[in-house]
Design an enzyme around this catalytic site. Sequence first.
Site, PDB file in Angstrom:
ATOM      1  N   LYS A 116       0.938  -1.358  -0.094  1.00  0.00           N
ATOM      2  CA  LYS A 116       0.100  -0.048   0.151  1.00  0.00           C
ATOM      3  C   LYS A 116       0.915   1.166   0.000  1.00  0.00           C
ATOM      4  O   LYS A 116       0.522   2.281  -0.586  1.00  0.00           O
ATOM      5  CB  LYS A 116      -0.921   0.013   1.391  1.00  0.00           C
ATOM      6  CG  LYS A 116      -2.096  -0.778   1.046  1.00  0.00           C
ATOM      7  CD  LYS A 116      -3.327  -0.631   1.855  1.00  0.00           C
ATOM      8  CE  LYS A 116      -4.258  -1.485   1.503  1.00  0.00           C
ATOM      9  NZ  LYS A 116      -5.676  -1.034   2.541  1.00  0.00           N
ATOM     10  N   LYS A 198      -4.427 -12.067  -8.197  1.00  0.00           N
ATOM     11  CA  LYS A 198      -5.617 -12.077  -7.496  1.00  0.00           C
ATOM     12  C   LYS A 198      -6.607 -11.172  -8.085  1.00  0.00           C
ATOM     13  O   LYS A 198      -6.264 -10.203  -8.505  1.00  0.00           O
ATOM     14  CB  LYS A 198      -5.576 -12.173  -6.265  1.00  0.00           C
ATOM     15  CG  LYS A 198      -6.699 -12.540  -5.327  1.00  0.00           C
ATOM     16  CD  LYS A 198      -6.402 -12.518  -3.737  1.00  0.00           C
ATOM     17  CE  LYS A 198      -7.543 -12.924  -2.958  1.00  0.00           C
ATOM     18  NZ  LYS A 198      -7.228 -12.881  -1.598  1.00  0.00           N
ATOM     19  N   LYS A 201     -10.375  -5.471  -7.134  1.00  0.00           N
ATOM     20  CA  LYS A 201     -11.588  -4.463  -7.400  1.00  0.00           C
ATOM     21  C   LYS A 201     -10.600  -3.465  -8.222  1.00  0.00           C
ATOM     22  O   LYS A 201     -11.547  -2.739  -8.988  1.00  0.00           O
ATOM     23  CB  LYS A 201     -12.111  -3.919  -6.057  1.00  0.00           C
ATOM     24  CG  LYS A 201     -12.565  -4.880  -5.140  1.00  0.00           C
ATOM     25  CD  LYS A 201     -12.741  -4.028  -3.592  1.00  0.00           C
ATOM     26  CE  LYS A 201     -12.905  -5.114  -2.527  1.00  0.00           C
ATOM     27  NZ  LYS A 201     -12.776  -4.666  -1.262  1.00  0.00           N
TER      28      LYS A 201
END
Length: 336
Positions: A116, A198, A201
Amino acid sequence: MEEARKKVILSGIKPSGNLTLGSYLGAIKNWVDLADEYECYYMLADLHAITVRQNPAELRKRTLSQLAQYIACGLDPEKNTLFIQSHVPAHAQLGWVLDCYTMFGELSRMTQFKDKSAKNADNINAGLVTYPSLRAADILLYQADLVPVGEDQKQHVEITRDIAHRFNTLYGDVFTMPEPFIPKTGARIMSLQNPENKMSKSEEDNGGCILMMNKPEDIMRYFKRAVTDSETGRCVYYDKEKKPGVSNLMQIYASCTGKSFETIEAEFDGLGYGAFKTAVGEAVVETLRPIREKAEELLRDKAYLESIYRDGAARASRTAERTLAKVYRKVGFVQR
């Protein structure tokens, strides 16, 4: 004879984006069958969501939509405690206490912090660093025995165990030591466009991600564009290394239909990828259709959803506050 205590399960998903097909097949679908055997707490992790900047109106909308989808997926509010994380103040309160029992070196090694920070270089806030302490509080407040996670998320449970062990060593048997719970039927669903990664979103715009609330025509379009490979002939078979795109589609099809990989290979023997991708898309459409329709119905009944999250917060708080009171006594805080 006293009834044996049910083991406790705690899990949650951040409403930082819309729930995906991967969220359902990899997690929520497997939660549904656990309520009879375990005491289950499922939260909407809105406190965790704000480590990345959120549009406030959208965050509220997604939180309620996620609650509706939880219920539409089959999570019975009578059997499961469904609650919004920020509605239970004990999460933030215990999170601060655990901050003081978590080492900076442990936090800086966390994979999610590194990822992040790289993606949000202009907003490397303290929450990105200390979120594992809050995550530990989420788990330890409910004395959770088991935490459903994917193989890639076991690190979160490991640091929680380290924190709990450190605290218990100092103050006695305060926290239950949680274990990762990886359901055998859990599917790790990958991106339709980048099958090595993976499903996320963040790939909604390029067609790599299927949302649970997508319309059927959009789902079919995304699957028809899904990445496969250039092999011809007997092309539908499972080989995760050599055929990641096809293997991912087979995993999705198997999860939606209950068919084995061997049955799927036989079903599409000699057929091209076009027929296969269409069949997978149709299976997903029919899997998600009743969920989407039920969630849309629930979202029209704001009073019902409010009753669910209010009741869930009350139930969760009763358990969480007992643990928090014990922790406060142990560290030496004066009781109110």
